[in-house]
Enzyme design. Structure first.
Site, PDB file in Angstrom:
ATOM      1  CG  ASN A  44      -0.444  -0.206   2.527  1.00 45.86           C
ATOM      2  OD1 ASN A  44       0.564  -0.865   2.705  1.00 45.86           O
ATOM      3  ND2 ASN A  44      -1.098   0.378   3.513  1.00 45.86           N
ATOM      4  CB  CYS A  55      -5.227  -1.381  -2.049  1.00 46.28           C
ATOM      5  SG  CYS A  55      -6.560  -0.692  -1.040  1.00 46.28           S
ATOM      6  CD  GLU A  57      -5.427  -5.940  -1.739  1.00 42.25           C
ATOM      7  OE1 GLU A  57      -4.849  -4.846  -1.533  1.00 42.25           O
ATOM      8  OE2 GLU A  57      -6.271  -6.408  -0.961  1.00 42.25           O
ATOM      9  CB  CYS A  90     -10.758  -2.934   0.544  1.00 43.88           C
ATOM     10  SG  CYS A  90     -10.155  -2.258  -1.019  1.00 43.88           S
ATOM     11  CB  CYS A  93      -8.713  -4.784  -3.543  1.00 44.03           C
ATOM     12  SG  CYS A  93      -7.608  -3.357  -3.488  1.00 44.03           S
TER      13      CYS A  93
HETATM   14  N1  THU Z   1      -5.355  -1.633   2.260  1.00 42.69           N
HETATM   15  C1  THU Z   1      -4.793  -2.411   1.281  1.00 42.69           C
HETATM   16  O1  THU Z   1      -3.652  -2.172   0.841  1.00 42.69           O
HETATM   17  N2  THU Z   1      -5.528  -3.453   0.806  1.00 42.69           N
HETATM   18  C2  THU Z   1      -6.772  -3.781   1.243  1.00 42.69           C
HETATM   19  O2  THU Z   1      -7.405  -4.660   0.680  1.00 42.69           O
HETATM   20  C3  THU Z   1      -7.338  -3.109   2.411  1.00 42.69           C
HETATM   21  C4  THU Z   1      -6.671  -1.847   2.817  1.00 42.69           C
HETATM   22  C5  THU Z   1      -4.590  -0.469   2.752  1.00 42.69           C
HETATM   23  C6  THU Z   1      -5.161   0.849   2.349  1.00 42.69           C
HETATM   24  C7  THU Z   1      -4.604   1.765   3.431  1.00 42.69           C
HETATM   25  O3  THU Z   1      -3.298   2.180   3.035  1.00 42.69           O
HETATM   26  C8  THU Z   1      -4.476   0.861   4.633  1.00 42.69           C
HETATM   27  O4  THU Z   1      -4.565  -0.471   4.154  1.00 42.69           O
HETATM   28  C9  THU Z   1      -5.561   1.070   5.676  1.00 42.69           C
HETATM   29  O5  THU Z   1      -6.814   1.022   5.124  1.00 42.69           O
END
Ligand code: THU
Length: 132
Positions: A44, A55, A57, A90, A93
């Site tokens: 991220n 994110c 992903e 999320c 994603c």
């Molecule tokens: N995040 C991800 O990288 N992937 C996900 O599927 C969920 C959330 C990151 C986004 C943000 O930088 C941190 O996690 C907190 O939400």
């Protein structure tokens, strides 16, 4: 070519160490095996303008596409800490993964102690949106 879950999780865990997470302090790493057996990773990357953060992903999928990968065979997502469970992708994603996933695509959600849960895209995004 198949990649063992442990090896993919290890690649995602390494990528996670580079997370740029100064606003949430929540680190995520992702690793993909594509249809040619190639590996792609992402973490991220947050931004002072919060919605611009990306994110893990999304970073890994971008790397895969840039390298010519067409489909996600397996993706590992490592996140979570302490009493927070494994980082399942999320909502956004899930749709991103869906674009490059097949019924057989394996999605591994791992917590920082190394325990994982395994999902299909249908588990995470049933009745998903596709253009005709
Ligand atoms: N995040 C991800 O990288 N992937 C996900 O599927 C969920 C959330 C990151 C986004 C943000 O930088 C941190 O996690 C907190 O939400």
């Amino acid at each position: 070519m198949s990649v063992a879950n442990e090896d993919l999780i290890s690649a995602a865990t390494d990528a996670r160490r580079n997370a740029y997470n100064r606003y949430s302090n929540y680190s995520v790493g992702a690793a993909i095996v594509d249809d040619r057996g190639h590996l792609h990773v992402g973490c991220n990357v947050e931004n002072a303008a919060y919605p611009l953060g990306s994110c893990a992903e999304a970073s890994a999928i971008g790397a895969m596409v840039q390298q010519g990968g067409k489909r996600i065979v397996k993706i590992a997502v490592v996140g979570g800490a302490g009493d927070i469970g494994p980082c399942t992708p999320c909502g956004g994603c899930r749709q991103r993964i869906n674009e490059f996933a097949d019924k057989e695509t394996v999605i591994l959600a791992i917590d920082d102690s190394g325990d994982w849960q395994e999902y299909s895209i249908d588990d995470l995004l049933p009745a998903s949106f596709h253009l005709p």
